[in-house]
Design an enzyme around this catalytic site. Structure first.
Site, PDB file in Angstrom:
ATOM      1  N   TYR A  34      53.016  31.936  25.456  1.00 43.84           N
ATOM      2  CA  TYR A  34      53.435  30.882  26.384  1.00 43.84           C
ATOM      3  C   TYR A  34      54.903  30.493  26.309  1.00 43.84           C
ATOM      4  O   TYR A  34      55.593  30.471  27.316  1.00 43.84           O
ATOM      5  CB  TYR A  34      52.560  29.648  26.152  1.00 43.84           C
ATOM      6  CG  TYR A  34      52.935  28.435  26.981  1.00 43.84           C
ATOM      7  CD1 TYR A  34      52.833  28.458  28.372  1.00 43.84           C
ATOM      8  CD2 TYR A  34      53.392  27.272  26.383  1.00 43.84           C
ATOM      9  CE1 TYR A  34      53.172  27.350  29.144  1.00 43.84           C
ATOM     10  CE2 TYR A  34      53.734  26.155  27.141  1.00 43.84           C
ATOM     11  CZ  TYR A  34      53.615  26.199  28.518  1.00 43.84           C
ATOM     12  OH  TYR A  34      53.949  25.113  29.273  1.00 43.84           O
ATOM     13  N   ASN A  55      64.375  23.657  14.763  1.00 42.89           N
ATOM     14  CA  ASN A  55      63.191  23.969  15.562  1.00 42.89           C
ATOM     15  C   ASN A  55      62.039  24.209  14.601  1.00 42.89           C
ATOM     16  O   ASN A  55      62.105  25.124  13.779  1.00 42.89           O
ATOM     17  CB  ASN A  55      63.440  25.218  16.414  1.00 42.89           C
ATOM     18  CG  ASN A  55      62.182  25.710  17.112  1.00 42.89           C
ATOM     19  OD1 ASN A  55      61.301  24.932  17.442  1.00 42.89           O
ATOM     20  ND2 ASN A  55      62.093  27.015  17.335  1.00 42.89           N
ATOM     21  N   GLY A  56      61.003  23.386  14.681  1.00 42.55           N
ATOM     22  CA  GLY A  56      59.858  23.570  13.802  1.00 42.55           C
ATOM     23  C   GLY A  56      59.258  22.251  13.379  1.00 42.55           C
ATOM     24  O   GLY A  56      59.481  21.206  14.006  1.00 42.55           O
ATOM     25  N   CYS A  61      61.456  23.454  20.284  1.00 42.82           N
ATOM     26  CA  CYS A  61      62.842  23.135  20.572  1.00 42.82           C
ATOM     27  C   CYS A  61      63.655  24.415  20.654  1.00 42.82           C
ATOM     28  O   CYS A  61      63.190  25.482  20.270  1.00 42.82           O
ATOM     29  CB  CYS A  61      63.435  22.225  19.492  1.00 42.82           C
ATOM     30  SG  CYS A  61      62.724  20.568  19.461  1.00 42.82           S
ATOM     31  N   GLY A 105      62.806  22.845  25.559  1.00 47.79           N
ATOM     32  CA  GLY A 105      62.939  21.428  25.280  1.00 47.79           C
ATOM     33  C   GLY A 105      63.528  20.678  26.445  1.00 47.79           C
ATOM     34  O   GLY A 105      64.629  20.996  26.893  1.00 47.79           O
TER      35      GLY A 105
END
Length: 504
Positions: free
Chosen positions: A257, A101-102, A2, A28
């Site tokens: 990536y 985020n996580g 995210c 996201g």
């Protein structure tokens, strides 16, 4: 994965937050949300979809205020309903909103504690809501009508004691300011910057540095593992190390990536790291295959371009673009169901026959996950007239699931899980397969150990989970919610076993 962003400004921040989400859209594509604060009142808009579709002029007009936070969501498993869109809100104490985020690896345990001990209700299947309620409880138990930075840092220290896994979060408290914190291992990235205006200093916090530059903010630094930074609504900056024993272990897959190539994460230039990945892969080819007959190197767009170009230059082989990408198709490895994914690959890429015809082609990708996409691309190269099709991966074989916020399939759906490299080659039907060595990948990202990083999270490659709390039982339960069958059926009971894990 995210994307999160927060701004404390001297003027309305709604447009800046929206523009930041557009830069972070690659992190996201499932949902987006913005919440702003104006005269201690919160204004929220969130929904499923891309940022450009979620926010209309009528919404933006209502997002008033000089500080706010925002989020783009990429679910790791389970529900993709608008109820899971962030930021989340809890009214007690003080009215806190949070974007995360996580992934929390102990979310099931935390969910029980939040209910039985903290007396708080969790309304969604999101570990981000759990994280928010843990933070809220740690503030509430201080029993203060007014809080300051010391109280906030004490609460974050409590979060670190209770929560495990990878997390970077930004929270906003009306009448106070914006808070950001990072897990004690620094697995997920978050940076902050500032800019001077005629009315004073403004601060921005974001998942990637590229967001700051796009908005005219000067990058100050990364938030350190275990650290919290707090910026009052008046622009006063505070920071404190809230973890007892922080150890810097960022996720190496960010560099492979996810991150944009023009970002800097933990003082590492992503573009340079990917270029060195290509050089390292070329060195392996020269070492293990000195008499190679590669005619041309062709990247699989987009993230492999940098590595592919460096590989071609190092080998002294021609580099060209052989695939045209339809940019209106989302990433494929998250899509539920193999049939949907197979169809998407053909919609996403189109081969330029002239670049393949009668040539020995080295295709280069950043990684191979399921192998479904790779196999179809190899077939496309053959249909375009390639004589031989070789395949190079800028990263090592992905053999294990990610548990820290990246949606990768269940272990048994990973093409490299339980297979040798020769067997993987047969699955994707290429003539030769060359993977990056893990030691070379680490060296490519942190060349000669120039950056002060204890180690990287390389668990998807070697199965060593740095938080030390991931065992076989956990991975078995993860398998239940990550496999395609579970995603297709939307099995709530399977998802509830782990407590959520929806918001990377």
């Amino acid at each position: 994965m995210c994307g999160i962003v927060g701004i404390v400004g001297q003027s309305p921040v709604n447009q800046s937050l929206y523009d930041a989400l557009m830069v972070l859209q690659h992190r996201g594509q499932d949902a987006a949300g913005i919440v702003t604060c104006d005269s201690n009142r919160l204004h929220l808009r969130k929904d499923n979809g891309l940022a450009r579709d979620v926010f209309r002029t009528s919404h933006m007009i209502k997002l008033k205020g000089n500080m706010g936070i925002a989020h783009v969501r990429y679910p790791t498993a389970g529900s993709s309903s608008s109820a899971e869109a962030q930021p989340f809100y809890v009214n007690s104490p003080y009215g806190i909103t949070l974007a995360h985020n996580g992934n929390l690896t102990n979310s099931e345990e935390l969910k029980k504690d939040v209910l039985r001990e903290d007396l708080r209700h969790i309304n969604t299947t999101s570990d981000s809501e759990i994280l928010l309620n843990v933070l809220a409880h740690e503030l509430q138990i201080q029993e203060k009508i007014r809080i300051d930075e010391n109280d906030i840092f004490k609460a974050v220290a409590g979060v670190h004691r209770r929560c495990r896994g990878g997390y970077a979060a930004i929270a906003m408290i009306p009448n106070y300011g914006v808070l950001a914190f990072r897990d004690p291992h620094g697995i997920r990235p978050v940076v902050f910057g500032k800019r001077n205006t005629e009315n004073g200093i403004e601060y921005m916090i974001a998942s990637e540095s590229v967001v700051l530059g796009a908005q005219g903010f000067e990058l100050v630094r990364d938030v350190a593992p275990g650290e919290a930074i707090y910026i009052t609504q008046n622009g006063e900056f505070h920071s404190y190390q809230c973890a007892a024993n922080p150890v810097h272990c960022p996720c190496i897959f960010e560099y492979v990536y996810f991150a944009r190539p023009d970002s800097i994460i933990d003082n590492i230039f992503v573009h340079k790291a990917r270029s060195r990945m290509g050089q390292k892969l070329a060195e392996k080819i020269q070492r293990d295959w000195p008499d190679h007959d590669i005619d041309v190197v062709i990247p699989i767009p987009d993230t492999s371009r940098t590595s592919a170009l460096a590989l071609a230059n190092s080998l002294g082989v021609h580099y060209t673009e052989g695939f045209i990408k339809n940019r209106y198709i989302g990433r494929t490895f998250i899509m539920p169901g193999q049939q949907v994914r197979k169809k998407s690959v053909r919609q996403k890429l189109n081969a330029i026959d002239l670049e393949f015809r009668n040539k020995n082609v080295m295709l280069v990708d950043d990684s191979i996950v399921r192998g479904t996409t790779s196999k179809q691309i190899v077939q496309m190269a053959r249909e375009a007239g390639a004589n031989k099709v070789y395949f190079g991966s800028a990263s090592p074989p992905i053999r294990y699931p990610n548990v820290y916020g990246i949606d990768m399939p269940s272990a048994h759906e990973l093409v490299a899980h339980g297979r040798s490299e020769d067997e993987i080659r047969d699955v994707i039907s290429c003539d030769k397969l060359i993977y990056q060595d893990l030691a070379d990948l680490i060296d490519a990202v942190n060349r000669k150990g120039k950056v002060n990083i204890s180690r990287f999270d390389t668990s998807v490659f070697d199965g060593n989970y740095i938080t030390g709390d991931v065992n076989e039982a956990y991975l078995e339960q993860l398998e239940l919610i990550r496999n395609d069958a579970a995603k297709k059926s939307g099995d709530e009971s399977a998802r509830s076993i782990l407590g959520i894990h929806n918001n990377p």
